[in-house]
Design a protein around this motif. Sequence first.
Motif: not given
Length: 416
Positions: A221-224, A281-285, A287-293, A305-318
């Motif tokens: 939803l409303s990523e980009n 999904c802070a990393d992905s947002n 990395n792909l210049c989508s914005g800051v939620s 609100v919860a968190l996701g790695s969004d691999v592979a837009g996000g660059d880590t599984l940690s």
Amino acid sequence: MTTILKGVLVSAPSLGELEIHAPGYLVLEDGVVSEVLDVLPQRYAGVFVEDFGNRLISQSFTDLHLHAPQYPMLGTGLDLPLLDWLNAYAFPTEARFADEDYAREMYCKLASELIRNGTTRVCMFSSLHRKATLILMEELEKAGLTGFVGKVNMDRNGGKNLQETTEESMQETLRWLEECQDFPHIKPVLTPRFTPSCSDELMAFLGKLAVERGLPVQSHLSENTAELELVRQLHPDCAQYWETYAKYGLWTEQTAMAHCVWSDERERAAMRKAGVTAVHCADSNLNLCSGVSPVRALLNEGVKVALGSDVAGGDTLSMFDVVASTIRASKARRILDDWKTDFLTSAEGWYLGTSAGAAFFGAKPGFAIGEPLHALVLDDGALPPLSTPEERLSRFITRRQDGAVRAVWSDGRRVL
């Protein structure tokens, strides 16, 4: 069977609150938390205590948004914006999962890496391939994870190698749902990839299926901003993105929507009213210049609100890194908001990465009595000592430590 764990207990029962027992005892009955104690009473004399000394025992992580078939391309192609990145990298990589042997190899590695990083609950996208989705569910089961996996539905805008016909998508989904009923810990979630990938007919089918079978739903939803414009073109009858899901019955308290970067006050109100979970999904947002939620606005307005790695837009599984990125992104958002919003603290980030995500599966927060244990043991003994458990937890978030995760429990089972 009674099991007792001793260590420095750190849990997050609510946003911004840490409950600490230093030391403390977790008493388990067949893997279920029965007591959390500061002193072990005499009635447990003779029961073996597994003593982890000064190590932290905390909740394990929940990753509420990641794309399993993008695991092979982790860290690849992140110099493109979202829609270009999907077409150039993500879709071709996902197409490879038509090969079942390849799927087995990749998903076995993915499941193992998740456990090693302390993630025990997931809400995960597979590809559109039914057999590969079943393989993913099998590998997650074998590794000891719990949660949801979805066979992706996409009957448009996927290119020649990653697209179903509408009829294929519907029939393969029904067949998959019949074939995955026997998995005890990994359950199905309906997964329209996102509105641009699904025709009106397919969305209507999935909405009807969700209602009839009581199934959860995951999507984006409303990523980009380019994505928002495409959605407006495809659904001119909808004033906002969320309405393209709501009009088909895909907008309920069992819905997880990833990103929500450009969700305005009206869209956030619709999320709160329906009980939809926003997955940040802070990393992905970044990395792909989508914005800051606007995570603080979401929280202040009562959105889950919860968190996701969004691999592979996000660059880590940690999820340690994901929590750290979430906190940093909230500081960037504070700057963008002219210092009018508060950034997230370590305690708040830890809650979002653990208890908040677990709530999507119906779990109570923290080390709640009556809940199967989801936990990890953290060892920072090689680093200079710190004064408090709070400081130590913050350092675990912000400083990568190889081998820090020494033990993991998932659904009451020791899996590492």
